[in-house]
Structure formats: structure tokens, C-alpha cells
Design an enzyme around this catalytic site. Structure first.
Site, PDB file in Angstrom:
ATOM      1  N   ASN A  22       0.680  -1.134  -0.018  1.00 25.70           N
ATOM      2  CA  ASN A  22       0.152   0.108   0.089  1.00 25.70           C
ATOM      3  C   ASN A  22       0.893   1.212  -0.081  1.00 25.70           C
ATOM      4  O   ASN A  22       0.500   2.307  -0.606  1.00 25.70           O
ATOM      5  CB  ASN A  22      -0.901  -0.029   1.122  1.00 25.70           C
ATOM      6  CG  ASN A  22      -0.520   0.054   2.471  1.00 25.70           C
ATOM      7  OD1 ASN A  22       0.625  -0.374   2.767  1.00 25.70           O
ATOM      8  ND2 ASN A  22      -1.286   0.079   3.588  1.00 25.70           N
ATOM      9  N   CYS A  59      -3.267   0.551   6.911  1.00 25.90           N
ATOM     10  CA  CYS A  59      -3.348  -0.016   8.318  1.00 25.90           C
ATOM     11  C   CYS A  59      -4.027   0.751   9.152  1.00 25.90           C
ATOM     12  O   CYS A  59      -4.687   0.142  10.253  1.00 25.90           O
ATOM     13  CB  CYS A  59      -1.974  -0.346   8.849  1.00 25.90           C
ATOM     14  SG  CYS A  59      -1.014  -1.203   7.637  1.00 25.90           S
ATOM     15  N   GLU A  64       4.783  -3.814  11.700  1.00 23.65           N
ATOM     16  CA  GLU A  64       3.793  -3.179  11.498  1.00 23.65           C
ATOM     17  C   GLU A  64       2.803  -4.046  10.788  1.00 23.65           C
ATOM     18  O   GLU A  64       2.852  -4.316   9.811  1.00 23.65           O
ATOM     19  CB  GLU A  64       3.905  -1.570  11.125  1.00 23.65           C
ATOM     20  CG  GLU A  64       2.512  -0.840  11.544  1.00 23.65           C
ATOM     21  CD  GLU A  64       1.625  -0.482  10.217  1.00 23.65           C
ATOM     22  OE1 GLU A  64       0.476  -1.139  10.342  1.00 23.65           O
ATOM     23  OE2 GLU A  64       2.233  -0.010   9.507  1.00 23.65           O
TER      24      GLU A  64
HETATM   25  O1  G3P Z   1      -0.908   0.918   6.058  1.00 22.49           O
HETATM   26  C1  G3P Z   1       0.317   1.603   6.439  1.00 22.49           C
HETATM   27  C2  G3P Z   1       0.237   2.640   7.459  1.00 22.49           C
HETATM   28  O2  G3P Z   1       1.579   2.833   7.774  1.00 22.49           O
HETATM   29  C3  G3P Z   1      -0.524   3.745   7.162  1.00 22.49           C
HETATM   30  O3  G3P Z   1       0.046   5.281   6.982  1.00 22.49           O
HETATM   31  O4  G3P Z   1      -0.025   7.434   6.667  1.00 22.49           O
HETATM   32  O5  G3P Z   1      -1.754   6.291   5.789  1.00 22.49           O
HETATM   33  O6  G3P Z   1      -1.387   6.691   8.147  1.00 22.49           O
HETATM   34  P1  G3P Z   1      -0.945   6.352   6.793  1.00 22.49           P
END
Ligand code: G3P
Length: 479
Positions: free
Chosen positions: A158, A288, A254
Site C-alpha cells: 500500500n 493499516c 507493523e
Molecule cells: O498502512 C500503512 C500505514 O502505515 C498507514 O499510514 O500514513 O496512511 O496513516 P498512513
């Protein structure tokens, strides 16, 4: 596009002798778009050999020079933002503007990492012996941070670029070498990013990029004796499997999330609705940190659901090239999984606020109201544009739901009462609690961590720098 992309080792692009390739599918068309070479065990062994040798010299390279190199690659990446973003659009169906944002954010992350690394690595500690009973002042202890060695970086589909540099940057500034294994969807974006490192002129062997058939060589790579640390972002089950086999090395992981939005009865409902939209539907929920379950107090639930429904009706749905709000999810299996969750909820009596609609990997945005704890979607992570709403009677009920999840990445609470917000934040067992905003990882220097099955260790620039070092002490023994 018919060509096979090579792997990167010893400062050079190479075709594997395996003759095998891994195919990358365009999520929008469902058709193969790129092929990458699939490395052999021998080739991986050589990559690690070079990584070990290059690391020794790199650790001796002055810190300011390491920082200079990182600043250089940041400039190059920003210069390459269009072709890099184009890869993201084609490989992971990231909306065009978001794809550019990911590249620019990645350059900024590298710059910040170089500066933070200089500060952290320049500090050490000095101790004397006599405070501890039985000691004279004849021992002087100097401690400083030294690199771990070879870091194996495994980013997810992603954010193939941003979550690569969030591992590579801290690894390099602290004097480690890096072997990166790109995600299959996102492999060419990662390869193109690696080309920026190549252009910046890093020493040969210091950074390598190996593409493999994960089913054949995944374990070989992650259990390789040359690996001194694994930084992995990706699926829960893969992360847990890696951690069980890891060779007593530091792990930074993560994994998934079931990020909860708790909306209390005194909340600004409009603001909660806006945050469900951007926090839940951005990149079709494939983050995530996406809002993955809304727990709404009964008194405001109707108002919240109707506000969100009105906004969902305005979302554009279509290809990432058109910069649509809702884009195809990454793969057919992912779309099937999401459909399974929706059908389970529907059969068990949940209310689908919009009509279920799917064409290939494109799933129309969907709010599912009156979800109950016996439905899979109350607990599982869709990674798609589908958001369940559970109606709750008390804040405690919401907190219990959140804390009963296998995941514990982020959560958020909407309330106008700061005292209530702090009490909820204390009670919510997640790595981060956001007050009056949707979960998010950034800004990228904030600590970012999951508990339970959501991960190991903490990320964010500063924590990753610290995590990729160990303490070395030298004791001067005076006569
Ligand atoms: O899914 C990966 C996670 O690190 C999301 O990052 O920047 O979209 O909150 P962000």
C-alpha cells in the site's frame, strides 16, 4: 512493459539465472503489467555477502557524509516523482494525486531522517563507577550507538515507496546496510525508487533489492544468518510467521489494524463524519490506519450514519488514473475477501446503507449499519472501502470492543469533553489514540506502534533510528 525487471545487487542491475519471473498485475485491468526476475538462493547469498562487506566500510564513513548522500537521494526522488507515481498508479491503483504525495512525503522523510540521525548518533553517554556500592572512581564508561549490521526491509503494497524509505533511511544514517524485498504489487515502484538510490551513488553492495518467489524463498530470506534485523510491514499472519522463525534478531513489525472510531454522545458529529470519509475511504480503505470500525453511541448514531451516507453518495468511483476517490482494491483475492465479510454481515442481519456493487476489483463504498459482535466484519480487517457501524450504549462498551480485538494499532475518540477524551485514551489499549481525528501514521516522526497482533516495536523516524542501533560501551579502567 513486456521486459523483465532486474534485481539490484553490487551497484548493478542483474537478471537472475533462475529464468523464473514473478508477474505483477494491474489491479484496475486485472491484467499482468510487469514481470520481475525471481532470484535464486545463490544470488541471495551473494547479496548478503556484499551487504556485510559494504556495511563495514559504510559504518566508518563520516556521519555527515552519510547524511549528505541521503539528502541527495531525496532530491533525486522528488525529481522522479512523476514516473514513480505512475508506477504506483499502475501497480497498486493508488489515485494519481496520492501517488505523487507518497513520493514527496518519502523525500521529506529521508531529509528528516538524515537530520535526526545526525543528532541521535552524535550523542553518547559517560558514566563513572563510584556511585555504585563497592566501587572506587577508577572505571570510566563511554557508551554510544553503533549499527546492527544488515537490515532486511520488507515493505507492503500500500505504500511501496514511503514504507521502503521509512526503513532504508534510518538503516543507512545509522551505518547499516540494507537488503530490500519489495512487495509483489509495488515491486516496480520499489525498483524505480532503488534506481534513485543508484543514481545518488551509494557504495556498491550497501543497498540491494531482491525480487523472489515468496512461496519458494521467503523463509530462506527471512531466516538468512546474515540478517541482523528485520523491518517488516504487512499482513498479520506473515508477520507472526516471520517472528516465530527469526534468529534472535531485533524485529520491527507493523501488521494489521482494526482501528476503532469511538463517537461519544457529545461529539461534533459532522467532524466525525468527515473523518470517517477521509479516515475510512482514502485509498479505498487499504491503510493499516484506516477507520475499520465505528462504535457510535445510540443517541448520535442516526445522525452520524445519515451524514456519512450523504457524503458517500458524492464519492467518485473508478480508475486511479482519473484520481477517483474509490479505486480498485489491490487484487481479486482481496476483493473476494471483502465480499465475504459483507455477505456474512448481510446474512446475519446488518443493514447495508448502499447497494452492494462490485466490478472486478472495484468495490463501491459501503457503510454497514447495525453490525453486531457475531459478525465477522465487527472484528476482521476488510482492507477495502467498507465500514461497519456498531451502535453502543456506553463508552465502556466501545472500549471493551476495541480492547477485545486481536489488533491494537490505533484508535480514536470523538468528544468535546477533554477529560472524557483523556479517560478513553487511557483505557483504549492501542499503540496510539487520536482525539477528534481519524487514525494516521503521520507526521512521520511521530512514534507509530501496534500492540497485540498489530506489531512489535515502535516506528516513526526517531524510534526507527534508535531501533536500528545497539549500544556499545567501552570501559576505561584506571590503575
Ligand atoms: O498502512 C500503512 C500505514 O502505515 C498507514 O499510514 O500514513 O496512511 O496513516 P498512513
Amino acid at each position: 512493459d513486456g521486459d523483465v525487471y532486474k534485481y539490484y545487487a553490487d551497484g548493478d542491475w542483474k537478471m537472475s539465472s533462475s529464468g523464473k519471473t514473478v508477474s505483477v498485475t494491474n489491479p484496475t485491468t486485472g491484467k499482468p503489467i510487469y514481470k520481475v526476475t525471481a532470484c535464486t538462493q545463490d544470488e541471495i547469498n551473494k547479496v548478503f555477502q556484499s551487504a556485510k562487506a559494504a556495511q563495514k566500510l559504510w559504518a566508518k564513513t563520516p556521519l555527515y557524509k552519510r547524511a549528505e548522500m541521503l539528502h541527495k537521494v531525496s532530491v533525486i526522488m522528488k525529481e522522479h516523482k512523476s514516473p514513480l507515481a505512475d508506477c504506483l498508479v499502475k501497480e497498486v491503483a493508488k489515485p494519481a494525486k496520492d501517488a505523487v504525495t507518497e513520493v514527496v512525503r518519502s523525500g521529506d522523510l529521508i531529509d528528516y531522517t538524515a537530520e535526526e540521525g545526525i543528532r541521535i548518533m552524535s550523542e553518547g553517554k559517560f558514566l563513572v563507577s563510584d556511585p555504585f556500592p563497592g566501587n572506587e572512581r577508577n572505571k570510566l564508561c563511554l557508551s554510544s550507538k553503533v549499527p546492527l549490521g544488515v537490515i532486511l526491509a520488507i515493505p507492503p503494497f500500500n505504500y511501496p515507496i514511503n514504507l521502503s524509505v521509512s526503513k532504508i533511511g534510518p538503516a543507512l544514517i545509522t551505518g547499516n546496510s540494507v537488503v530490500i524485498k519489495p512487495p509483489t504489487q509495488g515491486a516496480v515502484s520499489t525498483i524505480h525508487m532503488m534506481h534513485c538510490f543508484h543514481l545518488a551513488g551509494f557504495p556498491k553492495g550497501l543497498i540491494s533489492c531482491v525480487t523472489i518467489k515468496v512461496s519458494e524463498l521467503g523463509d530462506f530470506l527471512t531466516t538468512h544468518p546474515a540478517v541482523n534485523c528485520i523491518s517488516f510491514t504487512g499482513g498479520c499472519d506473515t508477520g507472526i510467521a516471520i517472528s516465530k522463525k527469526a534468529n534472535m534478531i531485533p524485529l520491527q513489525m507493523e501488521l494489521g489494524g482494526k482501528d476503532t472510531m469511538l463517537v461519544l454522545d457529545d461529539a461534533d458529529v459532522e467532524s466525525a463524519a468527515v473523518n470517517i470519509m477521509k479516515g475510512g475511504f482514502a485509498f479505498s480503505g487499504q491503510r493499516c490506519t484506516a477507520v475499520k470500525v465505528v462504535l457510535a453511541m445510540e443517541s448520535i448514531a442516526d445522525a452520524l450514519v445519515s451524514k456519512v451516507n450523504a457524503k458517500v453518495a458524492k464519492l467518485s468511483v473508478g480508475p486511479p488514473e482519473n484520481d477517483c476517490d474509490i479505486v480498485p482494491v489491490v487484487s481479486e483475492s482481496s476483493a473476494n475477501f471483502i465480499e465475504g465479510l459483507v455477505m456474512d454481515a448481510k446474512q446475519k442481519g446488518a443493514k447495508l446503507c448502499q447497494e452492494w456493487k462490485r466490478e472486478g476489483n472495484l468495490i463501491w463504498p459501503l457503510l454497514i449499519d447495525h453490525v453486531k459482535p457475531d459478525m465477522r466484519i465487527a472484528w476482521e480487517e476488510p482492507f477495502g472501502p467498507v465500514i461497519p457501524v456498531l451502535r453502543i450504549k456506553t463508552a465502556e462498551e466501545g472500549i471493551n470492543h476495541c480492547n477485545s480485538s486481536r489488533y491494537g494499532l490505533q484508535g480514536c475518540v470523538f468528544t468535546k469533553d477533554v477529560n472524557k477524551a483523556m479517560l478513553v485514551s487511557d483505557a483504549m489499549e492501542t499503540g496510539t489514540v487520536q482525539i477528534n481525528a481519524a487514525p494516521a501514521r503521520g507526521p512521520d516522526h511521530f512514534p507509530f506502534q501496534g500492540i497485540r497482533d498489530s506489531g512489535i516495536g515502535s516506528q516513526g523516524v526517531t524510534n526507527s533510528i534508535n531501533m536500528m542501533t545497539k549500544i556499545k560501551t567501552t570501559v576505561i579502567n584506571l590503575p
